[in-house]
Design an enzyme around this catalytic site. Structure first.
Site, short mmCIF file in Angstrom:
data_model
loop_
_atom_site.label_atom_id
_atom_site.label_comp_id
_atom_site.label_asym_id
_atom_site.label_seq_id
_atom_site.Cartn_x
_atom_site.Cartn_y
_atom_site.Cartn_z
N ASN A 134 8.31 1.25 10.85
CA ASN A 134 7.37 2.00 10.00
C ASN A 134 6.12 2.35 10.82
O ASN A 134 5.04 1.80 10.65
CB ASN A 134 7.00 1.17 8.76
CG ASN A 134 6.26 1.99 7.72
OD1 ASN A 134 5.80 3.08 7.99
ND2 ASN A 134 6.16 1.44 6.52
N TYR A 175 -2.55 0.27 10.22
CA TYR A 175 -3.07 -1.10 10.33
C TYR A 175 -3.74 -1.32 11.69
O TYR A 175 -4.80 -1.95 11.76
CB TYR A 175 -1.96 -2.12 10.12
CG TYR A 175 -1.34 -2.09 8.75
CD1 TYR A 175 -2.13 -2.15 7.61
CD2 TYR A 175 0.05 -2.00 8.57
CE1 TYR A 175 -1.57 -2.12 6.34
CE2 TYR A 175 0.62 -1.98 7.32
CZ TYR A 175 -0.19 -2.03 6.20
OH TYR A 175 0.36 -2.01 4.95
N ILE A 198 0.90 -1.17 0.00
CA ILE A 198 0.00 0.00 0.00
C ILE A 198 0.92 1.20 0.00
O ILE A 198 1.91 1.24 0.74
CB ILE A 198 -0.97 0.01 1.20
CG1 ILE A 198 -1.86 1.26 1.17
CG2 ILE A 198 -0.26 -0.12 2.51
CD1 ILE A 198 -3.01 1.23 2.17
N GLU A 246 3.17 -7.91 6.10
CA GLU A 246 4.44 -7.67 6.78
C GLU A 246 4.75 -6.18 6.74
O GLU A 246 4.51 -5.54 5.72
CB GLU A 246 5.58 -8.40 6.04
CG GLU A 246 5.70 -9.84 6.40
CD GLU A 246 6.15 -10.68 5.21
OE1 GLU A 246 6.50 -10.11 4.17
OE2 GLU A 246 6.13 -11.90 5.34
C1 LIG Z 1 1.42 4.06 5.10
C2 LIG Z 1 0.77 5.03 4.11
C3 LIG Z 1 0.17 4.23 2.95
C4 LIG Z 1 -0.36 5.78 4.83
O1 LIG Z 1 -1.04 6.58 3.86
P1 LIG Z 1 -1.68 8.01 4.25
O2 LIG Z 1 -2.56 8.40 3.12
O3 LIG Z 1 -0.62 8.94 4.64
O4 LIG Z 1 -2.53 7.61 5.52
P2 LIG Z 1 -3.85 8.33 6.08
O5 LIG Z 1 -3.77 9.80 5.86
O6 LIG Z 1 -5.04 7.62 5.53
O7 LIG Z 1 -3.70 8.03 7.64
C5 LIG Z 1 -4.06 6.76 8.10
C6 LIG Z 1 -3.50 6.51 9.48
O8 LIG Z 1 -2.09 6.37 9.38
C7 LIG Z 1 -1.49 6.88 10.56
N1 LIG Z 1 -0.70 8.07 10.22
C8 LIG Z 1 -0.79 8.81 9.09
N2 LIG Z 1 0.14 9.80 9.13
C9 LIG Z 1 0.80 9.65 10.30
C10 LIG Z 1 1.88 10.36 10.91
N3 LIG Z 1 2.47 11.40 10.33
N4 LIG Z 1 2.32 9.90 12.12
C11 LIG Z 1 1.75 8.84 12.73
N5 LIG Z 1 0.72 8.13 12.19
C12 LIG Z 1 0.25 8.54 11.00
C13 LIG Z 1 -2.63 7.25 11.48
O9 LIG Z 1 -3.00 6.11 12.22
C14 LIG Z 1 -3.72 7.61 10.49
O10 LIG Z 1 -4.99 7.50 11.05
P3 LIG Z 1 -5.64 8.79 11.81
O11 LIG Z 1 -5.62 9.88 10.79
O12 LIG Z 1 -6.99 8.31 12.15
O13 LIG Z 1 -4.76 9.07 12.97
C15 LIG Z 1 1.79 6.08 3.58
O14 LIG Z 1 2.40 6.68 4.68
C16 LIG Z 1 2.86 5.51 2.67
O15 LIG Z 1 2.68 5.41 1.45
N6 LIG Z 1 4.02 5.16 3.26
C17 LIG Z 1 5.14 4.61 2.46
C18 LIG Z 1 4.86 3.23 1.99
C19 LIG Z 1 4.67 2.29 3.15
O16 LIG Z 1 5.41 2.30 4.12
N7 LIG Z 1 3.63 1.42 3.03
C20 LIG Z 1 3.33 0.41 4.03
C21 LIG Z 1 4.20 -0.77 3.83
S1 LIG Z 1 3.73 -2.12 4.87
#
Ligand SMILES: CC(C)(COP(=O)(O)OP(=O)(O)OC[C@H]1O[C@@H](n2cnc3c(N)ncnc32)[C@H](O)[C@@H]1OP(=O)(O)O)[C@@H](O)C(=O)NCCC(=O)NCCS
Length: 137
Positions: free
Chosen positions: A101, A108, A62, A96
């Site tokens: 991270n 999750y 994702i 995983e």
């Molecule tokens: C993980 C990822 C997909 C999240 O996408 P995103 O669009 O930023 O996430 P969202 O805005 O929907 O936030 C979802 C939740 O993530 C967490 N989150 C998002 N930004 C955060 C931050 N800066 N610090 C801590 N938690 C955070 C929170 O739990 C948040 O929920 P909340 O808003 O209710 O608190 C994105 O950070 C990403 O692409 N990361 C790099 C790739 C990666 O590591 N993928 C996962 C591999 S297993």
């Protein structure tokens, strides 16, 4: 966001390469799309890929474009991917994630995934991976 089809493969490779240090080639993504249990959703700023085998689905990736993170897109992608996996018969979903991270782990956990295992030095022979899972009754 729409199901990931052949026309999206170059965008998928671009999104993946912008989020992970080891890029996936278009060929690798094409092969994933041919798995019988492939599930993918994509929009211009993010995607999710899962694979389902029998009643277990695995989240393969994702990712959200760095400049669009923190706007709820990750949650939407995860919700869509989980719904589709359940429609296709998944009773358990696992994945995983690197122990460091925190953002992904928070995402999750907010969906009810819990830690079920650990793979030592899984990434680059240094960083441990957590195995997270959620069961659906
Ligand atoms: C993980 C990822 C997909 C999240 O996408 P995103 O669009 O930023 O996430 P969202 O805005 O929907 O936030 C979802 C939740 O993530 C967490 N989150 C998002 N930004 C955060 C931050 N800066 N610090 C801590 N938690 C955070 C929170 O739990 C948040 O929920 P909340 O808003 O209710 O608190 C994105 O950070 C990403 O692409 N990361 C790099 C790739 C990666 O590591 N993928 C996962 C591999 S297993």
């Amino acid at each position: 966001m729409l199901p990931l089809t052949d026309k999206d493969i170059s965008l998928a490779a671009e999104l993946y390469g912008g989020s992970f240090s080891r890029a996936w080639s278009e060929e690798e993504i094409y092969k994933l799309t041919r798995l019988p249990g492939f599930i993918g959703y994509i929009c211009k700023d993010g995607m999710i890929i899962l694979n389902i085998v029998a009643d277990e689905a695995e989240i393969y990736t994702i990712c959200v474009r760095p400049e669009r993170r923190g706007e709820g897109l990750g949650k939407q992608l995860l919700k869509e991917g989980i719904s589709r996996a359940l429609e296709k018969g998944a009773k358990k979903i696992f994945l995983e994630v690197a122990v460091d991270n925190r953002i992904a782990i928070n995402l999750y956990e907010s969906f009810g995934f819990i830690k079920v295992g650990i793979r030592k030095k899984y990434y680059n022979n240094t960083t441990d991976a957590l195995i997270l899972a959620k069961e659906f009754l």
